[in-house]
Design a protein around this motif. Structure first.
Motif, PDB file in Angstrom:
ATOM      1  N   TRP A   1       0.835  -1.208   0.000  1.00  0.00           N
ATOM      2  CA  TRP A   1       0.000   0.000   0.000  1.00  0.00           C
ATOM      3  C   TRP A   1       0.870   1.259   0.000  1.00  0.00           C
ATOM      4  CZ3 TRP A   1      -4.539  -1.421  -1.354  1.00  0.00           C
ATOM      5  CH2 TRP A   1      -5.052  -2.644  -0.933  1.00  0.00           C
ATOM      6  N   LYS A   2       1.922   1.207  -0.790  1.00  0.00           N
ATOM      7  CA  LYS A   2       2.871   2.318  -0.829  1.00  0.00           C
ATOM      8  C   LYS A   2       2.274   3.552  -1.490  1.00  0.00           C
ATOM      9  CE  LYS A   2       6.987   1.311  -2.317  1.00  0.00           C
ATOM     10  NZ  LYS A   2       8.108   0.992  -3.242  1.00  0.00           N
ATOM     11  N   TYR A   3       1.441   3.365  -2.511  1.00  0.00           N
ATOM     12  CA  TYR A   3       1.011   4.479  -3.345  1.00  0.00           C
ATOM     13  C   TYR A   3      -0.426   4.904  -3.042  1.00  0.00           C
ATOM     14  CZ  TYR A   3       5.245   3.531  -5.966  1.00  0.00           C
ATOM     15  OH  TYR A   3       6.553   3.351  -6.319  1.00  0.00           O
ATOM     16  N   VAL A   4      -0.629   6.217  -3.093  1.00  0.00           N
ATOM     17  CA  VAL A   4      -1.938   6.797  -2.808  1.00  0.00           C
ATOM     18  C   VAL A   4      -2.976   6.307  -3.800  1.00  0.00           C
ATOM     19  CG1 VAL A   4      -3.248   8.959  -2.832  1.00  0.00           C
ATOM     20  CG2 VAL A   4      -1.049   8.855  -1.647  1.00  0.00           C
ATOM     21  N   ASN A   5      -2.618   6.278  -5.078  1.00  0.00           N
ATOM     22  CA  ASN A   5      -3.628   5.915  -6.074  1.00  0.00           C
ATOM     23  C   ASN A   5      -4.041   4.455  -5.964  1.00  0.00           C
ATOM     24  OD1 ASN A   5      -0.882   5.459  -7.144  1.00  0.00           O
ATOM     25  ND2 ASN A   5      -1.965   4.652  -8.927  1.00  0.00           N
ATOM     26  N   VAL A   6      -3.115   3.563  -5.549  1.00  0.00           N
ATOM     27  CA  VAL A   6      -3.485   2.151  -5.360  1.00  0.00           C
ATOM     28  C   VAL A   6      -4.463   2.019  -4.195  1.00  0.00           C
ATOM     29  CG1 VAL A   6      -2.621  -0.146  -4.782  1.00  0.00           C
ATOM     30  CG2 VAL A   6      -1.334   1.322  -6.349  1.00  0.00           C
ATOM     31  N   ARG A   7      -4.159   2.699  -3.090  1.00  0.00           N
ATOM     32  CA  ARG A   7      -5.061   2.658  -1.945  1.00  0.00           C
ATOM     33  C   ARG A   7      -6.439   3.217  -2.323  1.00  0.00           C
ATOM     34  NH1 ARG A   7      -6.355  -0.228   1.933  1.00  0.00           N
ATOM     35  NH2 ARG A   7      -8.079  -0.212   0.480  1.00  0.00           N
ATOM     36  N   ARG A   8      -6.463   4.317  -3.020  1.00  0.00           N
ATOM     37  CA  ARG A   8      -7.741   4.938  -3.366  1.00  0.00           C
ATOM     38  C   ARG A   8      -8.497   4.134  -4.420  1.00  0.00           C
ATOM     39  NH1 ARG A   8      -7.938  10.250  -5.351  1.00  0.00           N
ATOM     40  NH2 ARG A   8      -9.966  10.378  -4.351  1.00  0.00           N
ATOM     41  N   LEU A   9      -7.780   3.461  -5.327  1.00  0.00           N
ATOM     42  CA  LEU A   9      -8.452   2.596  -6.303  1.00  0.00           C
ATOM     43  C   LEU A   9      -9.158   1.450  -5.598  1.00  0.00           C
ATOM     44  CD1 LEU A   9      -9.047   1.610  -9.191  1.00  0.00           C
ATOM     45  CD2 LEU A   9      -6.844   0.414  -9.134  1.00  0.00           C
ATOM     46  N   PHE A  10      -8.500   0.822  -4.622  1.00  0.00           N
ATOM     47  CA  PHE A  10      -9.142  -0.268  -3.897  1.00  0.00           C
ATOM     48  C   PHE A  10     -10.303   0.245  -3.062  1.00  0.00           C
ATOM     49  CE2 PHE A  10      -5.750  -2.819  -5.354  1.00  0.00           C
ATOM     50  CZ  PHE A  10      -6.083  -4.137  -5.129  1.00  0.00           C
ATOM     51  N   ILE A  11     -10.144   1.435  -2.468  1.00  0.00           N
ATOM     52  CA  ILE A  11     -11.272   2.029  -1.745  1.00  0.00           C
ATOM     53  C   ILE A  11     -12.466   2.205  -2.680  1.00  0.00           C
ATOM     54  CG2 ILE A  11     -12.086   4.181  -0.692  1.00  0.00           C
ATOM     55  CD1 ILE A  11      -9.354   4.463   0.619  1.00  0.00           C
ATOM     56  N   TYR A  12     -12.202   2.721  -3.876  1.00  0.00           N
ATOM     57  CA  TYR A  12     -13.264   2.948  -4.860  1.00  0.00           C
ATOM     58  C   TYR A  12     -13.950   1.639  -5.237  1.00  0.00           C
ATOM     59  CZ  TYR A  12     -15.187   3.727  -9.556  1.00  0.00           C
ATOM     60  OH  TYR A  12     -15.985   3.772 -10.658  1.00  0.00           O
ATOM     61  N   ILE A  13     -13.158   0.599  -5.513  1.00  0.00           N
ATOM     62  CA  ILE A  13     -13.740  -0.677  -5.932  1.00  0.00           C
ATOM     63  C   ILE A  13     -14.509  -1.326  -4.786  1.00  0.00           C
ATOM     64  CG2 ILE A  13     -13.170  -3.022  -6.677  1.00  0.00           C
ATOM     65  CD1 ILE A  13     -10.805  -1.804  -8.242  1.00  0.00           C
ATOM     66  N   GLU A  14     -13.912  -1.351  -3.601  1.00  0.00           N
ATOM     67  CA  GLU A  14     -14.580  -1.977  -2.458  1.00  0.00           C
ATOM     68  C   GLU A  14     -15.888  -1.270  -2.114  1.00  0.00           C
ATOM     69  OE1 GLU A  14     -11.759  -1.942   0.695  1.00  0.00           O
ATOM     70  OE2 GLU A  14     -10.252  -3.043  -0.448  1.00  0.00           O
ATOM     71  N   HIS A  15     -15.849   0.069  -2.109  1.00  0.00           N
ATOM     72  CA  HIS A  15     -17.052   0.818  -1.758  1.00  0.00           C
ATOM     73  C   HIS A  15     -18.138   0.643  -2.816  1.00  0.00           C
ATOM     74  CE1 HIS A  15     -18.764   4.875  -0.116  1.00  0.00           C
ATOM     75  NE2 HIS A  15     -19.522   3.835   0.170  1.00  0.00           N
ATOM     76  N   SER A  16     -17.741   0.639  -4.078  1.00  0.00           N
ATOM     77  CA  SER A  16     -18.726   0.476  -5.156  1.00  0.00           C
ATOM     78  C   SER A  16     -19.394  -0.889  -5.074  1.00  0.00           C
ATOM     79  CB  SER A  16     -18.051   0.658  -6.518  1.00  0.00           C
ATOM     80  OG  SER A  16     -17.498   1.954  -6.656  1.00  0.00           O
ATOM     81  N   ILE A  17     -18.589  -1.945  -4.851  1.00  0.00           N
ATOM     82  CA  ILE A  17     -19.160  -3.291  -4.735  1.00  0.00           C
ATOM     83  C   ILE A  17     -20.056  -3.380  -3.502  1.00  0.00           C
ATOM     84  CG2 ILE A  17     -18.590  -5.708  -4.311  1.00  0.00           C
ATOM     85  CD1 ILE A  17     -16.089  -5.314  -6.016  1.00  0.00           C
ATOM     86  N   ASP A  18     -19.594  -2.818  -2.407  1.00  0.00           N
ATOM     87  CA  ASP A  18     -20.386  -2.832  -1.167  1.00  0.00           C
ATOM     88  C   ASP A  18     -21.750  -2.186  -1.383  1.00  0.00           C
ATOM     89  OD1 ASP A  18     -21.397  -2.654   1.369  1.00  0.00           O
ATOM     90  OD2 ASP A  18     -19.784  -1.463   2.192  1.00  0.00           O
ATOM     91  N   LYS A  19     -21.747  -1.031  -2.013  1.00  0.00           N
ATOM     92  CA  LYS A  19     -22.996  -0.279  -2.167  1.00  0.00           C
ATOM     93  C   LYS A  19     -23.938  -0.907  -3.185  1.00  0.00           C
ATOM     94  CE  LYS A  19     -24.469   4.556  -2.606  1.00  0.00           C
ATOM     95  NZ  LYS A  19     -24.000   5.952  -2.807  1.00  0.00           N
ATOM     96  N   ALA A  20     -23.361  -1.500  -4.235  1.00  0.00           N
ATOM     97  CA  ALA A  20     -24.203  -1.974  -5.346  1.00  0.00           C
ATOM     98  C   ALA A  20     -24.665  -3.410  -5.193  1.00  0.00           C
ATOM     99  CB  ALA A  20     -23.434  -1.811  -6.664  1.00  0.00           C
ATOM    100  N   THR A  21     -24.169  -4.145  -4.210  1.00  0.00           N
ATOM    101  CA  THR A  21     -24.578  -5.547  -4.063  1.00  0.00           C
ATOM    102  C   THR A  21     -25.413  -5.789  -2.808  1.00  0.00           C
ATOM    103  OG1 THR A  21     -22.468  -6.045  -2.969  1.00  0.00           O
ATOM    104  CG2 THR A  21     -22.574  -6.396  -5.353  1.00  0.00           C
ATOM    105  N   GLN A  22     -25.967  -4.727  -2.249  1.00  0.00           N
ATOM    106  CA  GLN A  22     -26.835  -4.909  -1.085  1.00  0.00           C
ATOM    107  C   GLN A  22     -28.076  -5.720  -1.425  1.00  0.00           C
ATOM    108  OE1 GLN A  22     -26.133  -3.930   2.093  1.00  0.00           O
ATOM    109  NE2 GLN A  22     -24.121  -3.361   1.299  1.00  0.00           N
TER     110      GLN A  22
END
Length: 625
Positions: free
Chosen positions: A516-537
């Motif tokens: 998790w060295k890079y900001v964009n990698v961390r934020r990309l995973f945040i984006y993917i995890e949050h999108s999946i979380d919200k859309a698969t309820q």
């Protein structure tokens, strides 16, 4: 199962496709800190105290005040959050939530810091009150009278009129129940619009179910018809205009106001505490209508017009809040009127993806600065789907910024250094006089650049090598030798390059984990995890079988395919960029028996080309490649 009970044709809708995933917003930012005015919880205050969504700096000024210093009781302080909001929008930010933090002299959000003005009435009193605590609430309120033309009339004799309205006497046009009218001899002289009101000439209109008007006079008692004939008196409808003069030339105007709850524009409703017509109103009227006092609306109008003192007083900015106040408190589950404060209020807003506290790096004491940064980082880690932008201390040497960085380890935070110098917007440039400069923490600029990069390129693009707008210089010059020391330790430097301007020259988190060295990698995973979380309820409580597993796989694969095509994932083919598994290989019978559906998602994120290397060497003319 549908029921088929009678013969007939039944048309049913079914779906033969997977459900789509809509990506969550990634550029929405949240600030917690100190402002001159604006929503904040205090005892007896308005109920609508949550963080406001701001979409421009002009809107920020209207809700939270301008750039002027905050006059804390223990010393004035630069309004860092307001300057950060200005820098955020100047650098491309679009959506900003602000959670105001306030502290009074006794560690409680007391109403003693809220400006007010008592308005004596002929019976009782009313109060103008600022909606929020702070010195900015010491505004000037001018209540003016607006009189109509003569509205007296009388119904004509009509033999078909079953109500016999011609016997009602003098009536008034354009009025509703509770309207205030002024009655004067038709010979004059007549008052001008804003002349003072004489209660002896005022009446409050009462309208019964037939529409008949009677009039309540100053003496009270039973409302009665007017005892004079048409033409002997003129009758004016009396309304109010309220002008609120705020700082920096702000003027709020409220027109055509009445003083009775039955009025469409009752002043106590238009300018109420909780839900005024203008949600950014600076004041509200504290006055309760008494149904037993029919003359009350006229008494209120006369008192508001005649009050000699028009400026509210008593508004103060309180004391400088500390890290605990910035962190805030959770909402009380047992008391609906006790809302969350500080960062806890931002935690309740799901859309926020970036958080910062522009005031945190400005504390004088190093331990307080660290405590404030800890609160911000802990907030981001607890909320999971957001990243914290941390400011280094002002005037830090290379050793001091390294020491500060060494106190943290988090993949949900990024540190930026140094502070940024701007021309002070509060002091206009005068020819022949050196312009005044101001040092600001970088978080406002950097969060705006995050938002700009997300909008223009996407969250997978590292928010670095981006131009910083709206500055004159950086506090100190970071050269390559200094960055060679700071960059490996996770300090993102802001640098000036001749011919290329001022840029963000780093994109690392504050994590010791190389994954998790890079900001964009961390934020990309945040984006993917949050999108999946919200859309698969929708999948919760669905039958846990092969049909559900296949639907989940298709849903996530379709979403990741779009990301791969956009360049967020590496690989020549989708199979190399990601995998999605949801079948018997990811779940045991025990998982199924306990209602667990487990889906494995593997991703190959694109990392930034942080070190661009060209290897150049000599070759002979007859060499063969």
């Amino acid at each position: 199962m549908p029921e088929y009970l009678a013969p007939g044709v039944y048309v049913e809708e079914v779906s033969f496709r997977s459900k789509s995933i809509e990506g969550v917003p990634t550029s929405t930012t949240g600030f917690a800190g100190f402002t001159r005015f604006g929503p904040v919880q205090y005892a007896g205050g308005p109920a609508n105290v949550g963080p406001r969504l701001i979409t421009s700096f002009t809107e920020f000024e209207r809700v939270y005040g301008g750039l002027e210093e905050i006059g804390f009781l223990n010393g004035a302080r630069t309004n860092y959050l307001a300057h950060a909001a200005r820098a955020f929008f100047a650098n491309g930010g679009k959506r900003l939530y602000v959670s105001r933090v306030f502290k009074d002299a006794v560690d409680d959000l007391a109403s003693s810091h809220v400006a007010s003005l008592n308005v004596p009435l002929s019976t009782g009193s009313a109060d103008w009150r600022a909606r929020w605590p702070g010195e900015m609430g010491n505004v000037l309120v001018d209540t003016r009278v607006v009189r109509s033309k003569n509205l007296a009339f009388q119904h004509a004799d009509d033999p078909n009129d079953i109500l016999n309205r011609d016997s009602w006497g003098v009536q008034v046009q354009r009025v509703r129940h509770g309207s205030v009218v002024e009655v004067l001899p038709s010979a004059g002289p007549f008052p001008k619009d804003n002349d003072a009101l004489n209660e002896a000439n005022l009446f409050v209109v009462q309208i019964d179910s037939d529409g008949r008007q009677t009039f309540a006079a100053v003496g009270g008692g039973v409302p009665a018809p007017f005892p004079f004939l048409l033409g002997e008196r003129v009758i004016f409808l009396v309304e109010l205009r309220v002008l609120v003069y705020g700082p920096s030339g702000r003027l709020d105007s409220y027109e055509e106001l009445g003083a009775h709850p039955a009025q469409r524009r009752d002043i106590a409703k238009v300018l109420e505490a909780d839900d005024p017509e203008d949600e950014n109103a600076m004041v509200y009227l504290d006055w309760a209508y008494d149904p037993a006092d029919l003359f009350g609306p006229a008494r209120l109008m006369a008192g508001l017009r005649s009050v000699p003192q028009k400026r509210l007083s008593g508004g103060r900015d309180g004391n400088l809040p500390g890290p605990d106040e910035l962190a805030g408190k959770e909402a009380d589950p047992d008391h609906a009127n006790v809302r969350a404060t500080g960062l806890e209020a931002l935690a309740e807003i799901e859309d926020i993806a970036i958080v910062a506290m522009p005031d945190a790096g400005a504390y004088e004491d190093a331990d307080v600065r660290k405590a404030a940064a800890d609160k911000l980082i802990s907030h981001a880690e607890r909320c999971r789907y957001r990243i914290a932008v941390v400011d280094g201390p002002k005037a830090s040497s290379i050793s001091e910024i390294r020491d500060f960085r060494g106190q943290f380890d988090s993949k949900y935070a990024a540190l930026y250094h140094p502070w940024i110098e701007i021309l002070d917007p509060l002091f206009p440039i005068v020819p022949g006089t050196p312009p005044r400069k101001l040092l600001l923490p970088p978080s406002g600029f950097v969060t705006g650049i995050y938002a700009r990069s997300d909008i223009e390129r996407g969250v997978h693009k590292a928010p670095a090598n981006e131009v910083v707008r709206g500055l004159t210089a950086f506090e100190i010059n970071i050269n390559k030798a200094r960055q060679d020391v700071l960059n490996p330790e996770g300090v993102n430097c802001l640098r000036f390059f001749e011919g290329r301007g001022s840029r963000v020259w780093g994109a690392r988190t504050m994590s010791s984990d190389p994954e998790w060295k890079y900001v964009n990698v961390r934020r990309l995973f945040i984006y993917i995890e949050h999108s999946i979380d919200k859309a698969t309820q929708w999948a919760v409580f669905e039958p846990n079988n092969e049909r559900l597993w296949a639907n989940i796989r298709r849903t996530i694969e379709d979403f990741l395919l779009v990301l791969w095509r956009d360049g967020a994932l590496i690989g020549e083919k989708p199979e190399q960029a990601y995998f999605v598994r949801c079948d018997r290989s990811t779940m045991t019978q025990n998982d199924l028996d306990n209602g667990r559906m487990i889906c494995l998602v593997g991703l190959a994120p694109s990392r930034p080309a942080e070190f661009v290397i060209f290897r150049v060497g000599q070759w002979t003319a007859d060499a063969k490649s």
